[in-house]
Design a protein around this motif. Structure first.
Motif, PDB file in Angstrom:
ATOM      1  N   ASN A 106       0.836  -1.196   0.000  1.00 58.69           N
ATOM      2  CA  ASN A 106       0.000   0.000   0.000  1.00 58.69           C
ATOM      3  C   ASN A 106       0.876   1.253   0.000  1.00 58.69           C
ATOM      4  OD1 ASN A 106      -2.498   1.297  -0.023  1.00 58.69           O
ATOM      5  ND2 ASN A 106      -2.554   1.447   2.207  1.00 58.69           N
ATOM      6  N   ILE A 107       1.941   1.218   0.801  1.00 57.32           N
ATOM      7  CA  ILE A 107       2.872   2.354   0.839  1.00 57.32           C
ATOM      8  C   ILE A 107       3.590   2.502  -0.501  1.00 57.32           C
ATOM      9  CG2 ILE A 107       5.000   3.221   1.917  1.00 57.32           C
ATOM     10  CD1 ILE A 107       4.022   1.904   4.529  1.00 57.32           C
ATOM     11  N   LEU A 108       3.991   1.366  -1.091  1.00 59.02           N
ATOM     12  CA  LEU A 108       4.681   1.422  -2.381  1.00 59.02           C
ATOM     13  C   LEU A 108       3.788   2.013  -3.468  1.00 59.02           C
ATOM     14  CD1 LEU A 108       6.592  -2.000  -2.478  1.00 59.02           C
ATOM     15  CD2 LEU A 108       7.590   0.301  -2.352  1.00 59.02           C
ATOM     16  N   VAL A 109       2.496   1.653  -3.443  1.00 56.19           N
ATOM     17  CA  VAL A 109       1.574   2.195  -4.433  1.00 56.19           C
ATOM     18  C   VAL A 109       1.428   3.708  -4.258  1.00 56.19           C
ATOM     19  CG1 VAL A 109      -0.845   2.252  -5.158  1.00 56.19           C
ATOM     20  CG2 VAL A 109       0.310   0.075  -4.848  1.00 56.19           C
ATOM     21  N   GLN A 110       1.302   4.129  -3.009  1.00 58.26           N
ATOM     22  CA  GLN A 110       1.148   5.566  -2.756  1.00 58.26           C
ATOM     23  C   GLN A 110       2.411   6.342  -3.137  1.00 58.26           C
ATOM     24  OE1 GLN A 110      -0.707   6.648   1.057  1.00 58.26           O
ATOM     25  NE2 GLN A 110      -1.369   4.505   1.272  1.00 58.26           N
ATOM     26  N   SER A 111       3.575   5.809  -2.739  1.00 58.59           N
ATOM     27  CA  SER A 111       4.830   6.495  -3.071  1.00 58.59           C
ATOM     28  C   SER A 111       5.099   6.438  -4.573  1.00 58.59           C
ATOM     29  CB  SER A 111       5.992   5.867  -2.296  1.00 58.59           C
ATOM     30  OG  SER A 111       6.182   4.517  -2.670  1.00 58.59           O
ATOM     31  N   GLY A 112       4.740   5.315  -5.205  1.00 55.22           N
ATOM     32  CA  GLY A 112       4.917   5.207  -6.650  1.00 55.22           C
ATOM     33  C   GLY A 112       4.059   6.202  -7.398  1.00 55.22           C
ATOM     34  N   THR A 113       2.828   6.400  -6.913  1.00 57.32           N
ATOM     35  CA  THR A 113       1.942   7.390  -7.541  1.00 57.32           C
ATOM     36  C   THR A 113       2.536   8.792  -7.422  1.00 57.32           C
ATOM     37  OG1 THR A 113       0.020   6.020  -7.001  1.00 57.32           O
ATOM     38  CG2 THR A 113      -0.394   8.325  -7.529  1.00 57.32           C
ATOM     39  N   ALA A 114       3.054   9.075  -6.236  1.00 54.55           N
ATOM     40  CA  ALA A 114       3.661  10.410  -6.026  1.00 54.55           C
ATOM     41  C   ALA A 114       4.890  10.611  -6.907  1.00 54.55           C
ATOM     42  CB  ALA A 114       4.022  10.576  -4.558  1.00 54.55           C
ATOM     43  N   MET A 115       5.750   9.587  -7.024  1.00 54.52           N
ATOM     44  CA  MET A 115       6.960   9.705  -7.836  1.00 54.52           C
ATOM     45  C   MET A 115       6.652   9.792  -9.327  1.00 54.52           C
ATOM     46  SD  MET A 115       9.351  10.087  -5.750  1.00 54.52           S
ATOM     47  CE  MET A 115       8.087  10.955  -4.775  1.00 54.52           C
ATOM     48  N   LEU A 116       5.562   9.103  -9.764  1.00 53.92           N
ATOM     49  CA  LEU A 116       5.158   9.210 -11.163  1.00 53.92           C
ATOM     50  C   LEU A 116       4.737  10.633 -11.479  1.00 53.92           C
ATOM     51  CD1 LEU A 116       4.579   7.949 -13.904  1.00 53.92           C
ATOM     52  CD2 LEU A 116       2.321   7.254 -13.034  1.00 53.92           C
ATOM     53  N   ALA A 117       4.035  11.245 -10.532  1.00 54.74           N
ATOM     54  CA  ALA A 117       3.650  12.646 -10.734  1.00 54.74           C
ATOM     55  C   ALA A 117       4.881  13.538 -10.855  1.00 54.74           C
ATOM     56  CB  ALA A 117       2.768  13.108  -9.578  1.00 54.74           C
ATOM     57  N   GLN A 118       5.905  13.264 -10.019  1.00 55.06           N
ATOM     58  CA  GLN A 118       7.138  14.048 -10.088  1.00 55.06           C
ATOM     59  C   GLN A 118       7.858  13.806 -11.408  1.00 55.06           C
ATOM     60  OE1 GLN A 118       8.359  16.383  -7.917  1.00 55.06           O
ATOM     61  NE2 GLN A 118       6.396  16.117  -6.818  1.00 55.06           N
ATOM     62  N   ALA A 119       7.905  12.542 -11.843  1.00 50.71           N
ATOM     63  CA  ALA A 119       8.585  12.234 -13.105  1.00 50.71           C
ATOM     64  C   ALA A 119       7.910  12.912 -14.281  1.00 50.71           C
ATOM     65  CB  ALA A 119       8.617  10.721 -13.309  1.00 50.71           C
ATOM     66  N   ASN A 120       6.592  13.061 -14.231  1.00 46.94           N
ATOM     67  CA  ASN A 120       5.870  13.717 -15.322  1.00 46.94           C
ATOM     68  C   ASN A 120       6.159  15.212 -15.391  1.00 46.94           C
ATOM     69  OD1 ASN A 120       4.630  11.435 -16.348  1.00 46.94           O
ATOM     70  ND2 ASN A 120       2.876  11.581 -14.932  1.00 46.94           N
ATOM     71  N   THR A 121       6.610  15.799 -14.296  1.00 47.23           N
ATOM     72  CA  THR A 121       6.913  17.241 -14.302  1.00 47.23           C
ATOM     73  C   THR A 121       8.355  17.530 -14.703  1.00 47.23           C
ATOM     74  OG1 THR A 121       7.540  17.225 -11.958  1.00 47.23           O
ATOM     75  CG2 THR A 121       5.206  17.643 -12.474  1.00 47.23           C
ATOM     76  N   MET A 122       9.214  16.512 -14.760  1.00 42.98           N
ATOM     77  CA  MET A 122      10.630  16.735 -15.088  1.00 42.98           C
ATOM     78  C   MET A 122      10.853  17.394 -16.448  1.00 42.98           C
ATOM     79  SD  MET A 122      12.451  13.332 -13.535  1.00 42.98           S
ATOM     80  CE  MET A 122      14.033  13.800 -14.252  1.00 42.98           C
ATOM     81  N   PRO A 123      10.120  17.035 -17.530  1.00 48.04           N
ATOM     82  CA  PRO A 123      10.363  17.682 -18.827  1.00 48.04           C
ATOM     83  C   PRO A 123      10.096  19.183 -18.820  1.00 48.04           C
ATOM     84  CG  PRO A 123       9.204  15.615 -19.145  1.00 48.04           C
ATOM     85  CD  PRO A 123       9.193  15.886 -17.674  1.00 48.04           C
ATOM     86  N   GLN A 124       9.332  19.647 -17.822  1.00 47.76           N
ATOM     87  CA  GLN A 124       9.048  21.089 -17.790  1.00 47.76           C
ATOM     88  C   GLN A 124      10.316  21.924 -17.595  1.00 47.76           C
ATOM     89  OE1 GLN A 124       6.058  21.873 -14.854  1.00 47.76           O
ATOM     90  NE2 GLN A 124       4.547  20.455 -15.782  1.00 47.76           N
ATOM     91  N   SER A 125      11.392  21.272 -17.080  1.00 46.08           N
ATOM     92  CA  SER A 125      12.632  22.016 -16.900  1.00 46.08           C
ATOM     93  C   SER A 125      13.254  22.416 -18.232  1.00 46.08           C
ATOM     94  CB  SER A 125      13.633  21.192 -16.082  1.00 46.08           C
ATOM     95  OG  SER A 125      13.941  19.987 -16.764  1.00 46.08           O
ATOM     96  N   VAL A 126      12.846  21.738 -19.306  1.00 48.38           N
ATOM     97  CA  VAL A 126      13.340  22.112 -20.638  1.00 48.38           C
ATOM     98  C   VAL A 126      12.911  23.499 -21.011  1.00 48.38           C
ATOM     99  CG1 VAL A 126      13.236  21.483 -23.087  1.00 48.38           C
ATOM    100  CG2 VAL A 126      13.350  19.696 -21.350  1.00 48.38           C
ATOM    101  N   LEU A 127      11.754  23.925 -20.485  1.00 52.53           N
ATOM    102  CA  LEU A 127      11.261  25.271 -20.808  1.00 52.53           C
ATOM    103  C   LEU A 127      12.236  26.361 -20.380  1.00 52.53           C
ATOM    104  CD1 LEU A 127       7.484  24.856 -19.818  1.00 52.53           C
ATOM    105  CD2 LEU A 127       8.460  24.947 -22.130  1.00 52.53           C
ATOM    106  N   LYS A 128      12.994  26.111 -19.299  1.00 54.54           N
ATOM    107  CA  LYS A 128      13.940  27.116 -18.840  1.00 54.54           C
ATOM    108  C   LYS A 128      15.035  27.317 -19.872  1.00 54.54           C
ATOM    109  CE  LYS A 128      13.123  26.180 -13.966  1.00 54.54           C
ATOM    110  NZ  LYS A 128      13.723  25.776 -12.666  1.00 54.54           N
ATOM    111  N   LEU A 129      15.465  26.204 -20.514  1.00 57.60           N
ATOM    112  CA  LEU A 129      16.493  26.335 -21.537  1.00 57.60           C
ATOM    113  C   LEU A 129      15.953  27.059 -22.760  1.00 57.60           C
ATOM    114  CD1 LEU A 129      18.110  22.776 -21.417  1.00 57.60           C
ATOM    115  CD2 LEU A 129      18.977  24.892 -20.420  1.00 57.60           C
ATOM    116  N   LEU A 130      14.712  26.755 -23.121  1.00 53.03           N
ATOM    117  CA  LEU A 130      14.122  27.397 -24.280  1.00 53.03           C
ATOM    118  C   LEU A 130      13.835  28.866 -24.028  1.00 53.03           C
ATOM    119  CD1 LEU A 130      11.584  24.628 -25.394  1.00 53.03           C
ATOM    120  CD2 LEU A 130      13.819  25.170 -26.384  1.00 53.03           C
ATOM    121  N   GLY A 131      13.531  29.226 -22.754  1.00 49.52           N
ATOM    122  CA  GLY A 131      13.280  30.631 -22.419  1.00 49.52           C
ATOM    123  C   GLY A 131      14.537  31.451 -22.435  1.00 49.52           C
TER     124      GLY A 131
END
Length: 271
Positions: A246-271
């Motif tokens: 149950n903890i792994l599922v909850q932490s995995g869900t949270a980490m997936l959300a974080q992984a999905n936001t990682m590409p947004q850092s590319v915007l800083k290079l493009l800006g």
């Protein structure tokens, strides 16, 4: 840094999928009480468990058969106790009829009772238990284990000569004469001896059946215990595993959300 392929998110999603599947499996085990919720859980264990289940059911059936045989034998003994009382009284009447102070008229009174008791013994020979004769000349085969191995329970035959000669004497001369009473006494004594042997046989059969019943009970308990090790879930262990997943599922869900936001850092290079 790339945009089209998010390796971190794909890895997190894969791990989250595995954790979710294991969590669902843990829920199934806790809700069913069984470790074997599907064949893939333990294919070999499932096969062995099915055989144990079938054997346990057959042992229960054999145990019921033995219990019924015990009831049958106890019924036999109940009838023979009454036959014993009748034969004892017949022997008493045969001795009384030999009293020199008695007339043939007196003996006819004894003979009347003697005849009724002989008729009772004869009629007892035709009694049955659930349609199965209690006192015929055939041994009864009792199933005593899960493989339907049989044991022949000794016959008790009230149609044997030892009994029929004593009861037939009532229709021949009875104890209406001194000579008849002498002959009747000898025949009844032989019948009493046979009855004693038959009741001893019943006692031996009852002892064997009771030991067999106890043995089947022990065997079933041990087979059920072995089967439990294969298929029953350990709730304490599984609940701990459930909490971890149950903890792994909850932490995995949270980490997936974080992984999905990682590409947004590319915007800083493009800006």
């Amino acid at each position: 840094m790339v945009i089209n392929t998010n390796i971190a998110a794909e890895s997190s999603a894969s791990l989250l999928s595995a954790s979710s599947a294991n969590l669902a499996k843990s829920l199934q085990r806790l809700s069913s009480g069984s470790k074997l919720t599907s064949p893939q859980d333990d294919a070999a264990g499932l096969g062995v468990s099915m055989k144990f289940d079938a054997q346990s059911s057959r042992i229960s059936a054999a145990s019921n058969n033995v219990s019924n045989a015990v009831s049958y034998t106890q019924t036999q003994d109940g009838f023979l106790q009454q036959v014993g009382k009748a034969l004892n009284r017949m022997s008493e009447l045969a001795v009384s009829a030999q009293d020199v102070t008695k007339t043939d008229t007196d003996r006819s009174l004894y003979n009347s009772e003697y005849g009724q008791l002989a008729s009772y013994v004869t009629s007892t020979a035709s009694k049955d238990f659930n349609g199965v004769s209690l006192f015929d000349s055939a041994a009864k085969a009792v199933t005593i284990d899960s493989d339907a191995v049989t044991w022949n329970m000794s016959k008790i035959d009230l149609g044997a000569g030892s009994y029929t000669l004593a009861t037939a004497q009532a229709g021949v001369a009875g104890i209406g004469t001194t000579a008849g009473a002498v002959a009747a006494l000898g025949l009844v004594k032989t019948a009493i001896s046979q009855l004693a042997a038959d009741r001893g046989t019943i006692g031996a059969s009852l002892a064997r059946l009771n030991y067999t019943h106890d043995q089947l009970s022990v065997q079933k308990t041990n087979i059920d215990a072995a089967n439990s090790q294969l298929k029953d879930v350990d709730v304490a262990t599984e609940s701990t595993n459930y909490a971890k997943l149950n903890i792994l599922v909850q932490s995995g869900t949270a980490m997936l959300a974080q992984a999905n936001t990682m590409p947004q850092s590319v915007l800083k290079l493009l800006g």
